[in-house]
Design a protein around this motif. Sequence first.
Motif, mmCIF file in Angstrom:
data_model
loop_
_atom_site.group_PDB
_atom_site.id
_atom_site.type_symbol
_atom_site.label_atom_id
_atom_site.label_comp_id
_atom_site.label_asym_id
_atom_site.label_seq_id
_atom_site.Cartn_x
_atom_site.Cartn_y
_atom_site.Cartn_z
ATOM 1 N N HIS A 137 11.955 2.828 -26.503
ATOM 2 C CA HIS A 137 12.661 3.543 -25.452
ATOM 3 C C HIS A 137 13.641 2.559 -24.826
ATOM 4 O O HIS A 137 13.234 1.491 -24.364
ATOM 5 C CB HIS A 137 11.702 4.050 -24.372
ATOM 6 N N GLU A 138 14.912 2.901 -24.825
ATOM 7 C CA GLU A 138 15.924 2.044 -24.205
ATOM 8 C C GLU A 138 15.898 2.263 -22.694
ATOM 9 O O GLU A 138 15.844 3.405 -22.238
ATOM 10 C CB GLU A 138 17.307 2.393 -24.753
ATOM 11 N N ILE A 139 15.923 1.173 -21.933
ATOM 12 C CA ILE A 139 15.933 1.277 -20.476
ATOM 13 C C ILE A 139 17.117 0.504 -19.909
ATOM 14 O O ILE A 139 17.632 -0.418 -20.539
ATOM 15 C CB ILE A 139 14.604 0.784 -19.844
ATOM 16 N N ASP A 140 17.531 0.912 -18.710
ATOM 17 C CA ASP A 140 18.748 0.346 -18.126
ATOM 18 C C ASP A 140 18.531 -0.869 -17.239
ATOM 19 O O ASP A 140 19.497 -1.459 -16.759
ATOM 20 C CB ASP A 140 19.518 1.422 -17.364
ATOM 21 N N CYS A 141 17.292 -1.247 -16.984
ATOM 22 C CA CYS A 141 17.037 -2.491 -16.262
ATOM 23 C C CYS A 141 15.647 -3.013 -16.602
ATOM 24 O O CYS A 141 14.776 -2.250 -17.020
ATOM 25 C CB CYS A 141 17.231 -2.345 -14.756
ATOM 26 N N VAL A 142 15.489 -4.307 -16.450
ATOM 27 C CA VAL A 142 14.204 -4.939 -16.731
ATOM 28 C C VAL A 142 13.182 -4.404 -15.738
ATOM 29 O O VAL A 142 13.464 -4.280 -14.543
ATOM 30 C CB VAL A 142 14.336 -6.473 -16.629
ATOM 31 N N ILE A 143 12.003 -4.083 -16.236
ATOM 32 C CA ILE A 143 10.932 -3.597 -15.363
ATOM 33 C C ILE A 143 10.438 -4.786 -14.545
ATOM 34 O O ILE A 143 10.002 -5.792 -15.098
ATOM 35 C CB ILE A 143 9.763 -2.993 -16.174
ATOM 36 N N ARG A 144 10.540 -4.642 -13.245
ATOM 37 C CA ARG A 144 10.134 -5.736 -12.365
ATOM 38 C C ARG A 144 8.674 -5.583 -11.994
ATOM 39 O O ARG A 144 8.191 -4.494 -11.756
ATOM 40 C CB ARG A 144 10.979 -5.730 -11.096
ATOM 41 N N ARG A 145 8.013 -6.703 -11.932
ATOM 42 C CA ARG A 145 6.634 -6.690 -11.479
ATOM 43 C C ARG A 145 6.549 -7.514 -10.210
ATOM 44 O O ARG A 145 7.341 -8.410 -9.982
ATOM 45 C CB ARG A 145 5.672 -7.208 -12.537
ATOM 46 N N SER A 146 5.608 -7.177 -9.408
ATOM 47 C CA SER A 146 5.447 -7.869 -8.137
ATOM 48 C C SER A 146 4.421 -8.975 -8.273
ATOM 49 O O SER A 146 3.350 -8.776 -8.821
ATOM 50 C CB SER A 146 4.989 -6.885 -7.056
ATOM 51 N N ASN A 147 4.778 -10.133 -7.749
ATOM 52 C CA ASN A 147 3.834 -11.241 -7.659
ATOM 53 C C ASN A 147 3.362 -11.424 -6.228
ATOM 54 O O ASN A 147 2.710 -12.393 -5.898
ATOM 55 C CB ASN A 147 4.485 -12.542 -8.147
ATOM 56 N N MET A 148 3.738 -10.468 -5.381
ATOM 57 C CA MET A 148 3.376 -10.558 -3.974
ATOM 58 C C MET A 148 1.896 -10.324 -3.774
ATOM 59 O O MET A 148 1.273 -9.564 -4.497
ATOM 60 C CB MET A 148 4.127 -9.507 -3.166
ATOM 61 N N LEU A 149 1.387 -10.970 -2.763
ATOM 62 C CA LEU A 149 0.014 -10.740 -2.371
ATOM 63 C C LEU A 149 -0.013 -9.547 -1.418
ATOM 64 O O LEU A 149 1.029 -9.075 -0.946
ATOM 65 C CB LEU A 149 -0.556 -11.996 -1.714
ATOM 66 N N ILE A 150 -1.198 -9.044 -1.108
ATOM 67 C CA ILE A 150 -1.345 -7.834 -0.293
ATOM 68 C C ILE A 150 -0.583 -7.940 1.030
ATOM 69 O O ILE A 150 0.161 -7.036 1.399
ATOM 70 C CB ILE A 150 -2.835 -7.531 -0.033
ATOM 71 N N GLU A 155 3.993 -6.349 4.482
ATOM 72 C CA GLU A 155 5.109 -6.811 5.320
ATOM 73 C C GLU A 155 6.432 -6.213 4.839
ATOM 74 O O GLU A 155 7.294 -5.861 5.628
ATOM 75 C CB GLU A 155 5.165 -8.343 5.295
ATOM 76 N N ASN A 156 6.579 -6.079 3.526
ATOM 77 C CA ASN A 156 7.807 -5.520 2.958
ATOM 78 C C ASN A 156 7.929 -4.013 3.141
ATOM 79 O O ASN A 156 8.990 -3.455 2.929
ATOM 80 C CB ASN A 156 7.904 -5.852 1.471
ATOM 81 N N TYR A 161 3.257 0.465 6.841
ATOM 82 C CA TYR A 161 2.119 -0.360 7.244
ATOM 83 C C TYR A 161 2.373 -1.223 8.475
ATOM 84 O O TYR A 161 1.691 -2.230 8.671
ATOM 85 C CB TYR A 161 1.718 -1.275 6.083
ATOM 86 N N LYS A 162 3.321 -0.872 9.314
ATOM 87 C CA LYS A 162 3.695 -1.719 10.437
ATOM 88 C C LYS A 162 2.509 -2.051 11.348
ATOM 89 O O LYS A 162 2.244 -3.217 11.637
ATOM 90 C CB LYS A 162 4.808 -1.053 11.255
ATOM 91 N N ILE A 163 1.784 -1.047 11.787
ATOM 92 C CA ILE A 163 0.671 -1.267 12.717
ATOM 93 C C ILE A 163 -0.449 -2.049 12.036
ATOM 94 O O ILE A 163 -0.980 -3.016 12.591
ATOM 95 C CB ILE A 163 0.152 0.077 13.280
ATOM 96 N N PHE A 164 -0.781 -1.664 10.805
ATOM 97 C CA PHE A 164 -1.846 -2.353 10.095
ATOM 98 C C PHE A 164 -1.452 -3.807 9.817
ATOM 99 O O PHE A 164 -2.266 -4.725 9.954
ATOM 100 C CB PHE A 164 -2.178 -1.618 8.796
#
Length: 185
Positions: A137-150, A155-156, A161-164
């Motif tokens: 399957h041809e795709i138009d952008c690289v699939i990004r994965r998150s390395n962020m922690l919870i 925060e992002n 999730y502002k209050i939590f």
Amino acid sequence: MNNRSERFSSFNYILSRIGYDKILSAYGTYTCFAPTNEAVQEYIDSLYDDPINTDLIHNGMTQRGLEGLTDSLCKDIALFHLLNTKVMGINMGNGMTIKTMLGRDINTSTAESGEILISRASTVTSMDNELENGVLHEIDCVIRRSNMLIAGEMENHQELYKIFSQAMKLTGLTDSLSEISRSDF
């Protein structure tokens, strides 16, 4: 992959850097979400010019371009775009969660325009290209994965999730959730 046109030569380079060009030429049944050369270059530029990850300058890249990618980055990119099973477009349109060869999940969905999306960001521009041992399957952008922690993910997404997130900071849980566990070798 080698028999595909030049529009996938950058992704094929990434596959060859980790030896997966040979693996994908062997027996088996695979699905490949192949980003175009332009998509790979855009992703490389975003890694190299990343203003957020200041702990690892240029995300560990030694130079701008394919040759600047580390073997580890090549492996992550390649295996996040490959599946050990054959998945056709008709199945993706219904929305599904698929485990990649990297062991991470990607999700498919259908946009209002009817296009199939991978992880809400990559659009499948050409699907169900049957190969001898699978489908591309041809795709138009690289699939990004998150390395962020919870804590970072929360925060992002302040709209959700502002209050939590604020409560976690006040109680010190943000620091606890941000610690990376290191095992003794």
